[in-house]
Design a protein around this motif. Sequence first.
Motif, PDB file in Angstrom:
ATOM      1  N   ALA A  33       0.841  -1.253  -0.054  1.00  0.00           N
ATOM      2  CA  ALA A  33      -0.125   0.083   0.048  1.00  0.00           C
ATOM      3  C   ALA A  33       0.936   1.287   0.079  1.00  0.00           C
ATOM      4  O   ALA A  33       0.462   2.370  -0.501  1.00  0.00           O
ATOM      5  CB  ALA A  33      -0.790  -0.044   1.211  1.00  0.00           C
ATOM      6  N   PHE A  34       1.909   1.269   0.707  1.00  0.00           N
ATOM      7  CA  PHE A  34       2.833   2.164   0.628  1.00  0.00           C
ATOM      8  C   PHE A  34       3.200   2.712  -0.821  1.00  0.00           C
ATOM      9  O   PHE A  34       3.362   3.868  -1.118  1.00  0.00           O
ATOM     10  CB  PHE A  34       4.058   2.045   1.553  1.00  0.00           C
ATOM     11  N   HIS A  35       3.763   1.756  -1.422  1.00  0.00           N
ATOM     12  CA  HIS A  35       4.340   1.769  -2.797  1.00  0.00           C
ATOM     13  C   HIS A  35       3.151   2.498  -3.879  1.00  0.00           C
ATOM     14  O   HIS A  35       3.506   3.232  -4.612  1.00  0.00           O
ATOM     15  CB  HIS A  35       5.040   0.893  -3.148  1.00  0.00           C
ATOM     16  N   VAL A  36       1.942   2.072  -3.713  1.00  0.00           N
ATOM     17  CA  VAL A  36       0.847   2.438  -4.461  1.00  0.00           C
ATOM     18  C   VAL A  36       0.417   3.737  -4.070  1.00  0.00           C
ATOM     19  O   VAL A  36       0.294   4.698  -5.165  1.00  0.00           O
ATOM     20  CB  VAL A  36      -0.339   1.398  -4.221  1.00  0.00           C
ATOM     21  N   PHE A  37       0.473   4.279  -2.998  1.00  0.00           N
ATOM     22  CA  PHE A  37      -0.118   5.542  -2.688  1.00  0.00           C
ATOM     23  C   PHE A  37       0.930   6.542  -2.091  1.00  0.00           C
ATOM     24  O   PHE A  37       0.326   7.761  -1.820  1.00  0.00           O
ATOM     25  CB  PHE A  37      -1.270   5.214  -1.694  1.00  0.00           C
ATOM     26  N   THR A  38       2.109   6.320  -2.036  1.00  0.00           N
ATOM     27  CA  THR A  38       2.875   6.959  -1.257  1.00  0.00           C
ATOM     28  C   THR A  38       3.092   8.333  -2.000  1.00  0.00           C
ATOM     29  O   THR A  38       3.533   9.751  -1.223  1.00  0.00           O
ATOM     30  CB  THR A  38       4.412   6.634  -1.144  1.00  0.00           C
ATOM     31  N   GLN A  39       3.034   8.561  -3.590  1.00  0.00           N
ATOM     32  CA  GLN A  39       3.426  10.022  -4.182  1.00  0.00           C
ATOM     33  C   GLN A  39       2.264  10.852  -3.752  1.00  0.00           C
ATOM     34  O   GLN A  39       2.660  11.855  -4.098  1.00  0.00           O
ATOM     35  CB  GLN A  39       3.285   9.329  -5.661  1.00  0.00           C
ATOM     36  N   VAL A  40       1.320  10.432  -3.333  1.00  0.00           N
ATOM     37  CA  VAL A  40       0.101  11.183  -3.077  1.00  0.00           C
ATOM     38  C   VAL A  40       0.559  12.245  -1.945  1.00  0.00           C
ATOM     39  O   VAL A  40       0.260  13.517  -1.968  1.00  0.00           O
ATOM     40  CB  VAL A  40      -1.172  10.611  -2.527  1.00  0.00           C
ATOM     41  N   PHE A  41       1.608  11.896  -1.159  1.00  0.00           N
ATOM     42  CA  PHE A  41       1.919  12.620   0.199  1.00  0.00           C
ATOM     43  C   PHE A  41       3.322  13.254  -0.006  1.00  0.00           C
ATOM     44  O   PHE A  41       3.538  14.016   0.846  1.00  0.00           O
ATOM     45  CB  PHE A  41       1.945  11.615   1.085  1.00  0.00           C
ATOM     46  N   VAL A  42       4.020  13.394  -1.438  1.00  0.00           N
ATOM     47  CA  VAL A  42       5.198  13.819  -1.376  1.00  0.00           C
ATOM     48  C   VAL A  42       5.138  14.854  -2.771  1.00  0.00           C
ATOM     49  O   VAL A  42       6.096  15.295  -3.222  1.00  0.00           O
ATOM     50  CB  VAL A  42       6.070  12.833  -1.856  1.00  0.00           C
ATOM     51  N   VAL A  43       3.930  15.271  -3.144  1.00  0.00           N
ATOM     52  CA  VAL A  43       3.659  16.074  -4.173  1.00  0.00           C
ATOM     53  C   VAL A  43       2.413  17.132  -3.498  1.00  0.00           C
ATOM     54  O   VAL A  43       1.685  17.496  -4.426  1.00  0.00           O
ATOM     55  CB  VAL A  43       3.513  15.757  -5.446  1.00  0.00           C
ATOM     56  N   LEU A  44       2.440  17.522  -2.321  1.00  0.00           N
ATOM     57  CA  LEU A  44       1.418  18.379  -1.932  1.00  0.00           C
ATOM     58  C   LEU A  44       1.504  19.858  -2.416  1.00  0.00           C
ATOM     59  O   LEU A  44       2.611  20.304  -2.676  1.00  0.00           O
ATOM     60  CB  LEU A  44       1.335  18.110  -0.235  1.00  0.00           C
ATOM     61  N   GLU A  45       0.245  20.227  -2.279  1.00  0.00           N
ATOM     62  CA  GLU A  45       0.467  21.769  -2.858  1.00  0.00           C
ATOM     63  C   GLU A  45       1.193  22.598  -1.742  1.00  0.00           C
ATOM     64  O   GLU A  45       1.384  22.403  -0.839  1.00  0.00           O
ATOM     65  CB  GLU A  45      -0.995  22.301  -2.824  1.00  0.00           C
ATOM     66  N   GLU A  46       1.995  23.478  -2.500  1.00  0.00           N
ATOM     67  CA  GLU A  46       2.718  24.507  -1.694  1.00  0.00           C
ATOM     68  C   GLU A  46       3.019  25.711  -2.474  1.00  0.00           C
ATOM     69  O   GLU A  46       3.254  25.572  -3.697  1.00  0.00           O
ATOM     70  CB  GLU A  46       4.196  23.771  -1.580  1.00  0.00           C
ATOM     71  N   ALA A  47       2.954  26.778  -1.517  1.00  0.00           N
ATOM     72  CA  ALA A  47       3.173  28.238  -2.431  1.00  0.00           C
ATOM     73  C   ALA A  47       4.544  28.368  -2.977  1.00  0.00           C
ATOM     74  O   ALA A  47       5.445  27.937  -2.326  1.00  0.00           O
ATOM     75  CB  ALA A  47       2.807  29.267  -1.485  1.00  0.00           C
ATOM     76  N   HIS A  48       4.793  29.104  -4.023  1.00  0.00           N
ATOM     77  CA  HIS A  48       5.904  29.440  -4.675  1.00  0.00           C
ATOM     78  C   HIS A  48       5.736  30.430  -5.733  1.00  0.00           C
ATOM     79  O   HIS A  48       4.571  30.756  -6.073  1.00  0.00           O
ATOM     80  CB  HIS A  48       6.192  28.034  -5.710  1.00  0.00           C
ATOM     81  N   HIS A  49       6.977  30.753  -6.082  1.00  0.00           N
ATOM     82  CA  HIS A  49       6.953  31.907  -7.163  1.00  0.00           C
ATOM     83  C   HIS A  49       8.310  31.887  -7.774  1.00  0.00           C
ATOM     84  O   HIS A  49       9.318  31.231  -7.438  1.00  0.00           O
ATOM     85  CB  HIS A  49       6.852  33.376  -6.449  1.00  0.00           C
ATOM     86  N   CYS A  50       8.454  32.836  -8.684  1.00  0.00           N
ATOM     87  CA  CYS A  50       9.676  32.735  -9.573  1.00  0.00           C
ATOM     88  C   CYS A  50      10.889  32.900  -8.664  1.00  0.00           C
ATOM     89  O   CYS A  50      10.743  33.918  -7.815  1.00  0.00           O
ATOM     90  CB  CYS A  50       9.568  33.465 -10.608  1.00  0.00           C
ATOM     91  N   SER A  51      12.103  32.461  -8.834  1.00  0.00           N
ATOM     92  CA  SER A  51      13.212  32.853  -8.097  1.00  0.00           C
ATOM     93  C   SER A  51      14.005  33.785  -9.415  1.00  0.00           C
ATOM     94  O   SER A  51      14.367  33.246 -10.450  1.00  0.00           O
ATOM     95  CB  SER A  51      14.210  31.355  -8.144  1.00  0.00           C
ATOM     96  N   VAL A  52      14.136  34.849  -8.885  1.00  0.00           N
ATOM     97  CA  VAL A  52      14.874  36.080  -9.666  1.00  0.00           C
ATOM     98  C   VAL A  52      15.995  36.139  -9.110  1.00  0.00           C
ATOM     99  O   VAL A  52      16.479  36.682  -8.282  1.00  0.00           O
ATOM    100  CB  VAL A  52      13.870  37.421  -9.602  1.00  0.00           C
ATOM    101  N   ALA A  53      17.268  36.124 -10.193  1.00  0.00           N
ATOM    102  CA  ALA A  53      18.516  36.242  -9.579  1.00  0.00           C
ATOM    103  C   ALA A  53      19.063  37.546  -9.630  1.00  0.00           C
ATOM    104  O   ALA A  53      19.541  38.076  -8.687  1.00  0.00           O
ATOM    105  CB  ALA A  53      19.398  35.332 -10.472  1.00  0.00           C
TER     106      ALA A  53
END
Length: 516
Positions: A33-53
Amino acid sequence: MTQFAQVLAEVGDFGRFQVQLLVLLSVPNILSAFHVFTQVFVVLEEAHHCSVAWVKNHTWNLSAAQQLALSVPLDAAGSPEPCLMFRPPPDSASLEDILSHRFRETQPCEAGWDYPENKPPSLKNEFDLVCERKPLKETAQAVFMAGLLVGAFAFGSLCDWIGRRAAILVQLLVIAVTSLATAFVPSFELYVALRFAVATAVSGFALCHVTLLTEWVGPSHRTRAVVLTQSAFSVGTMVLAGLAYGIRSWRLLQVAGSAPVCLLFFYYWALPESARWLLAKGRVEEAKQVIQKAASVNRRKLSPALLSQLVPEKTASSGNTLDLLRRPQLRKMTLILLCVWFVDSLGYYGLSLQVGDFGLDIYLTQLIFGAIEVPARYSTIFLTQRYRGWLPPPRPPHSLTSHRARPTAIASLSGVSAPLGLGTEGVRRLATGQGEGPGGGAPHLPGGRPVFSPRSARGGHSAGRGGEVCHSCRIHHLLRVLCRALPHHHPADGPGAGGRLLEDGGHPHAAGAPAG
């Protein structure tokens, strides 16, 4: 001559030996079960914006808020745009020109992304699965599902070729090596490749372990044994919820979910081979040794005379998948089964892989999903016993496929053995109709009663057998009706032809919902 069904009754069809086997096979099911569904928990939504050098390289002593305001536009809600940035100003531009917002042209991010929430490492923030790279998340899941399909075909045949025990050991080794290696991948592409390899082994285990279990368990206990081992998968989904809640770093989570498989190295000595498979391959002495061990664990006395009369079991000829399309009835049944399994899998995985979209805490939702599955799986025992009245009345036993018609049925049904979880030999046994009756004609249960009796069509097989898991009982009856519908030919191969690997009319033992 002694058939294995008689020996199994003498050894004990559900004693300590079978219970130990059930436990051994349930542990990898929990881990699957871990291998089938683990990806659900490692790609959770997270705020982000462009990195400007450019705004960071200038020594203007600007605050982080000022840098963000100068480099990233705001959306309608007043938050930084996740996928756009202001075009860098020319080198000759002064700080006053920049602060006056004269340079307002936008462009896609070109130097990666920043994640201001500073969450633990995840697939999303480590490999930048955002903006134009966001579809890669679905691509990785699609590749995993493709691995499940490939594994069903590859390991379904391998299970019949090298044996149930050897196939399971290979699958556990593949899972251990590839899943642990996944925790240390330097690129997303390698992550996807390893996930594909894990999926093939997980799918293969889902098929092979049910075959091994049901070949050691008597017919009156098969249903409950299969339901119990499949319920272990549901327990694994609940364990995954707690594990993902406590470990937020995706690499540490991967190690925590993969390392327990390495502890199963003792399966090399503890896991028994199927005596049925050994007999089908003509390895009688090895089969006798395994049977004697089972009798010893079950504390049953085995008659030496009975064991000495044990003989190899004959197997039927094979065919290819194209035979599924050559007969109208087979073609019709194949399309029906494909539709049933497609809808079933679409609903199950469609919900299970989207637990984060229900508006609740994702970990709580996962826990609820797993808790619901356990009684749902057990309810299939009652449902398949109670609701069988939709089947058409059976034809007389003499209308079943006889020996000359059987090779086509065997070849055709072998092609669907992997998705149904029956194993090729199991499908051949079902197709040939070989049973306990004399002469290898119409299949009979012990005592001479025909398998396809009116009573069996109404509500079950022999007393105490019960139903099968989920779709497998319905599929079993569909295939029985299909075998009866094939044209009748006079036998030409003589009595006793055809394989007999499953007893009692070849009742199937499917692996159940995916894997869940």
